[in-house]
Design a protein around this motif. Structure first.
Motif, short mmCIF file in Angstrom:
data_model
loop_
_atom_site.label_atom_id
_atom_site.label_comp_id
_atom_site.label_asym_id
_atom_site.label_seq_id
_atom_site.Cartn_x
_atom_site.Cartn_y
_atom_site.Cartn_z
N PHE A 34 -8.17 18.65 -37.16
CA PHE A 34 -6.82 18.60 -37.05
C PHE A 34 -6.62 18.57 -35.45
CE2 PHE A 34 -6.64 20.73 -41.11
CZ PHE A 34 -5.55 20.01 -41.75
N ASP A 80 -3.25 16.98 -34.51
CA ASP A 80 -2.03 17.68 -34.92
C ASP A 80 -2.15 18.86 -33.83
OD1 ASP A 80 -1.32 17.09 -37.97
OD2 ASP A 80 -3.35 16.70 -37.65
N ILE A 135 5.79 19.14 -44.86
CA ILE A 135 5.49 20.07 -44.00
C ILE A 135 6.72 20.27 -42.91
CG2 ILE A 135 4.31 18.88 -42.58
CD1 ILE A 135 2.32 21.08 -42.17
N ASP A 184 -0.10 18.74 -50.88
CA ASP A 184 -0.56 18.38 -49.39
C ASP A 184 0.08 19.02 -48.25
OD1 ASP A 184 -2.25 16.21 -47.75
OD2 ASP A 184 -0.13 16.12 -46.92
N ARG A 244 -1.98 21.61 -45.89
CA ARG A 244 -1.97 21.42 -44.45
C ARG A 244 -1.69 22.59 -43.63
NH1 ARG A 244 -3.17 16.41 -42.42
NH2 ARG A 244 -3.60 14.83 -44.13
N LEU A 277 -8.13 17.49 -49.09
CA LEU A 277 -7.11 16.76 -48.56
C LEU A 277 -6.88 15.47 -49.40
CD1 LEU A 277 -6.33 17.94 -44.85
CD2 LEU A 277 -5.26 18.74 -46.96
#
Length: 266
Positions: free
Chosen positions: A59, A62, A141, A182, A186, A238
């Motif tokens: 990640f 992110d 998200i 998902d 996440r 994922l």
């Protein structure tokens, strides 16, 4: 530990840290079933470092984006989607951190039995099945708000109880709030970063004060195999979760819980 034991335990830690199947339930099996010795505090630190590196590298984009947004807009009136999400990760970590700090000694003494782990493995496995089967699964998200964050954060705090599964209960909470599989996964993985980091730091402090002899080669192998297993786990989970759902993990949890109960009452 032998090299074989090191590899098996590191892979178990790397996989179960992020799959909704409880790492504590699996780490008790080698000692209960095979009679292996406890892996020790230093090894625990090493495999957690491997898992932490895996989730941070996966990640990394992110993390970089959320960090820039938080430092740039986190304290302004005009919040971006990324700065809000960064705040949600921070706020969602607080309940688990506080509960873990306050209840650590109690959990160590009273809740690390095979019976407790078997029970929580089954109960929270059934709850995961219910959430996956009944939830709407429509929110992404970026739709997470403060109420959702607090709910998921409290759920993560409950995961201090062995056998619950941190990833399992946070995904369960996310699904109950209407997140897609998902999105729930996440957000669960992003929440894991500060929690694993904090747990690793506390374990390191305990290790510094411990007279335990350190086998550096065992730590290196443990961290390496934990990293590989954790990274592969995150990638595959994922990739598949939207298609396969949570049912395979629910069935696995139920079987695992029954096996542990058999050993408890045998």
């Amino acid at each position: 530990m032998t090299l074989f034991e090191i590899i098996i335990l590191a892979i178990i830690q790397g996989l179960t840290e992020f799959l909704p199947i409880s790492s504590s339930a699996h780490l008790i099996l080698p000692s209960e079933v095979l009679g292996w010795n406890n892996q020790g505090l230093a090894f625990d630190v090493a495999v957690h470092v491997g898992s932490l590196l895996a989730v941070m590298i996966y990640f990394r984009e992110d993390i970089w984006r959320l960090s820039l947004a938080w430092f740039g807009q986190g304290f302004s009136k005009q919040q971006s989607t990324d700065s809000r999400l960064a705040w949600w990760v921070i706020i969602g970590t607080i309940p688990a951190g506080a509960f873990g700090f306050l209840m650590k000694d109690f959990i160590e003494v009273y809740a690390r039995s095979a019976l407790v782990i078997a029970t929580t493995t089954i109960v929270f496995g059934l709850l995961l099945w219910y959430a996956d089967a009944k939830a709407k699964q429509i929110k992404k998200i970026e739709h997470i708000g403060l109420k959702e964050t607090i709910f998921i954060g409290i759920a993560q705090a409950i995961a201090v109880i062995p056998g619950t599964s941190r990833s399992g209960i946070t995904m369960t909470a996310g699904l109950m709030l209407g997140l897609t599989r998902d999105a729930a996964a996440r957000f669960s993985f992003l929440l894991s970063i500060p929690i694993i980091l904090a747990a690793g730091l506390f374990s390191t402090l305990d290790l510094v004060e411990s007279p335990e002899a350190i086998d550096w080669s065992a730590l290196l192998y443990g961290a390496a195999f934990s990293f590989v297993a954790a990274y592969a786990c995150i990638y595959l989970f994922l990739s598949w979760i939207s298609r396969i759902g949570m049912l395979p993990f629910v069935i696995y949890r139920l079987l695992l819980g029954v096996i542990l109960l058999i050993f408890v009452f045998a």
